[in-house]
Design a protein around this motif. Structure first.
Motif, PDB file in Angstrom:
ATOM      1  N   SER A   1       5.302   8.604  -1.236  1.00 62.57           N
ATOM      2  CA  SER A   1       5.864   7.516  -1.249  1.00 62.57           C
ATOM      3  C   SER A   1       5.838   6.686  -0.082  1.00 62.57           C
ATOM      4  O   SER A   1       5.561   5.418  -0.238  1.00 62.57           O
ATOM      5  CB  SER A   1       7.281   7.375  -1.892  1.00 62.57           C
ATOM      6  OG  SER A   1       8.123   7.955  -1.118  1.00 62.57           O
ATOM      7  N   ALA A   2       5.898   7.443   0.870  1.00 63.53           N
ATOM      8  CA  ALA A   2       5.865   6.853   2.143  1.00 63.53           C
ATOM      9  C   ALA A   2       4.536   6.659   2.593  1.00 63.53           C
ATOM     10  O   ALA A   2       4.143   5.272   3.284  1.00 63.53           O
ATOM     11  CB  ALA A   2       6.541   7.849   3.288  1.00 63.53           C
ATOM     12  N   LEU A   3       3.699   7.308   2.159  1.00 68.03           N
ATOM     13  CA  LEU A   3       2.312   6.938   2.673  1.00 68.03           C
ATOM     14  C   LEU A   3       1.718   5.872   1.717  1.00 68.03           C
ATOM     15  O   LEU A   3       0.781   5.466   2.016  1.00 68.03           O
ATOM     16  CB  LEU A   3       1.313   8.032   2.268  1.00 68.03           C
ATOM     17  CG  LEU A   3       1.583   9.247   3.376  1.00 68.03           C
ATOM     18  CD1 LEU A   3       0.718  10.641   3.040  1.00 68.03           C
ATOM     19  CD2 LEU A   3       1.078   8.834   4.566  1.00 68.03           C
ATOM     20  N   LYS A   4       2.388   5.678   0.357  1.00 66.51           N
ATOM     21  CA  LYS A   4       1.808   4.530  -0.475  1.00 66.51           C
ATOM     22  C   LYS A   4       2.142   3.359   0.160  1.00 66.51           C
ATOM     23  O   LYS A   4       1.566   2.151  -0.249  1.00 66.51           O
ATOM     24  CB  LYS A   4       2.442   4.871  -1.757  1.00 66.51           C
ATOM     25  CG  LYS A   4       1.788   5.886  -2.539  1.00 66.51           C
ATOM     26  CD  LYS A   4       2.311   6.128  -3.892  1.00 66.51           C
ATOM     27  CE  LYS A   4       1.568   7.370  -4.918  1.00 66.51           C
ATOM     28  NZ  LYS A   4       2.212   7.379  -6.166  1.00 66.51           N
ATOM     29  N   VAL A   5       3.240   3.129   0.827  1.00 63.99           N
ATOM     30  CA  VAL A   5       3.839   1.840   1.250  1.00 63.99           C
ATOM     31  C   VAL A   5       2.856   1.262   2.457  1.00 63.99           C
ATOM     32  O   VAL A   5       2.806   0.101   2.623  1.00 63.99           O
ATOM     33  CB  VAL A   5       5.223   1.981   2.022  1.00 63.99           C
ATOM     34  CG1 VAL A   5       5.933   0.828   2.429  1.00 63.99           C
ATOM     35  CG2 VAL A   5       6.194   2.550   0.365  1.00 63.99           C
ATOM     36  N   ILE A   6       2.284   2.407   3.241  1.00 65.43           N
ATOM     37  CA  ILE A   6       1.540   1.902   4.548  1.00 65.43           C
ATOM     38  C   ILE A   6       0.217   1.137   3.987  1.00 65.43           C
ATOM     39  O   ILE A   6      -0.479   1.720   3.110  1.00 65.43           O
ATOM     40  CB  ILE A   6       1.090   3.231   5.410  1.00 65.43           C
ATOM     41  CG1 ILE A   6       2.334   3.988   5.736  1.00 65.43           C
ATOM     42  CG2 ILE A   6       0.141   2.799   6.518  1.00 65.43           C
ATOM     43  CD1 ILE A   6       2.024   5.247   6.177  1.00 65.43           C
ATOM     44  N   PRO A   7      -0.023  -0.217   4.345  1.00 69.18           N
ATOM     45  CA  PRO A   7      -1.202  -0.818   4.356  1.00 69.18           C
ATOM     46  C   PRO A   7      -2.372  -0.123   4.999  1.00 69.18           C
ATOM     47  O   PRO A   7      -2.905  -0.564   6.052  1.00 69.18           O
ATOM     48  CB  PRO A   7      -0.977  -2.376   4.626  1.00 69.18           C
ATOM     49  CG  PRO A   7       0.041  -1.994   5.768  1.00 69.18           C
ATOM     50  CD  PRO A   7       0.769  -0.899   5.426  1.00 69.18           C
ATOM     51  N   TRP A   8      -2.975   0.693   4.383  1.00 70.74           N
ATOM     52  CA  TRP A   8      -4.141   1.839   4.912  1.00 70.74           C
ATOM     53  C   TRP A   8      -5.273   0.684   5.275  1.00 70.74           C
ATOM     54  O   TRP A   8      -6.048   1.000   6.351  1.00 70.74           O
ATOM     55  CB  TRP A   8      -4.687   2.647   4.253  1.00 70.74           C
ATOM     56  CG  TRP A   8      -3.346   3.850   4.088  1.00 70.74           C
ATOM     57  CD1 TRP A   8      -2.706   4.219   3.051  1.00 70.74           C
ATOM     58  CD2 TRP A   8      -3.192   4.675   5.181  1.00 70.74           C
ATOM     59  NE1 TRP A   8      -1.626   5.068   3.315  1.00 70.74           N
ATOM     60  CE2 TRP A   8      -1.850   5.373   4.732  1.00 70.74           C
ATOM     61  CE3 TRP A   8      -3.553   4.948   6.446  1.00 70.74           C
ATOM     62  CZ2 TRP A   8      -1.193   6.323   5.461  1.00 70.74           C
ATOM     63  CZ3 TRP A   8      -2.597   5.823   7.344  1.00 70.74           C
ATOM     64  CH2 TRP A   8      -1.677   6.484   6.901  1.00 70.74           C
ATOM     65  N   LYS A   9      -5.668  -0.269   4.486  1.00 70.57           N
ATOM     66  CA  LYS A   9      -6.697  -1.430   4.698  1.00 70.57           C
ATOM     67  C   LYS A   9      -6.626  -1.894   6.181  1.00 70.57           C
ATOM     68  O   LYS A   9      -7.527  -1.844   7.062  1.00 70.57           O
ATOM     69  CB  LYS A   9      -7.004  -2.069   3.975  1.00 70.57           C
ATOM     70  CG  LYS A   9      -8.195  -3.170   3.974  1.00 70.57           C
ATOM     71  CD  LYS A   9      -8.160  -4.068   2.881  1.00 70.57           C
ATOM     72  CE  LYS A   9      -9.560  -4.955   2.992  1.00 70.57           C
ATOM     73  NZ  LYS A   9      -9.610  -5.875   2.087  1.00 70.57           N
TER      74      LYS A   9
END
Length: 132
Positions: free
Chosen positions: A7-15
């Motif tokens: 869930s923490a990794l999903k929040v990060i705007p990877w783009k």
């Protein structure tokens, strides 16, 4: 525990992270170069006026203050260099992480296409078997 990380990794705007990584590396390299150049160009003593008495005790006090300030300057330069090296190292590690994420993104995209094609193929085989 793994669900928290996901869930923490999903929040990060990877783009945004992927787009900003090259700039971060360049900025860290500029900071490291500037810190190194600034360390080499800094004067050893302060040029601001100071009130000093011209007796033996005044010169001894002034000499001890100058030595203390010189030692402090050397210490601060050392800390600045180590901080710049750390920032450069972190930026390079960040760039490697971003490159790895980009590779994973491409691999996941390929995997999705392969799964989609396998699903279509499996559906077609089931349809052919049912027609017989």
């Amino acid at each position: 525990m793994a669900i928290g990380w996901i869930s923490a990794l999903k929040v990060i705007p990877w783009k945004d992270v992927l787009e900003a990584a090259p700039g971060m590396v360049k900025g860290a390299k500029r900071l490291f170069s500037a810190a190194k150049a600034e360390t080499n160009n800094q004067p050893i003593a302060d040029s601001s006026p100071t009130i000093v008495s011209f007796d033996a005790e005044g010169f001894a006090t002034l000499d001890s203050r100058v030595r203390h300030l010189q030692a402090k300057i050397v210490e601060l330069n050392s800390e600045q260099n180590s901080s710049a090296k750390l920032i450069k190292s972190l930026a390079e590690q960040n760039a490697r992480v971003v490159n790895a994420i980009e590779v994973f993104r491409v691999r996941i995209k390929i995997l999705i296409y392969v799964c989609f094609l396998l699903g279509i193929t499996l559906s077609a085989l089931i349809f052919v078997v049912m027609l017989k």
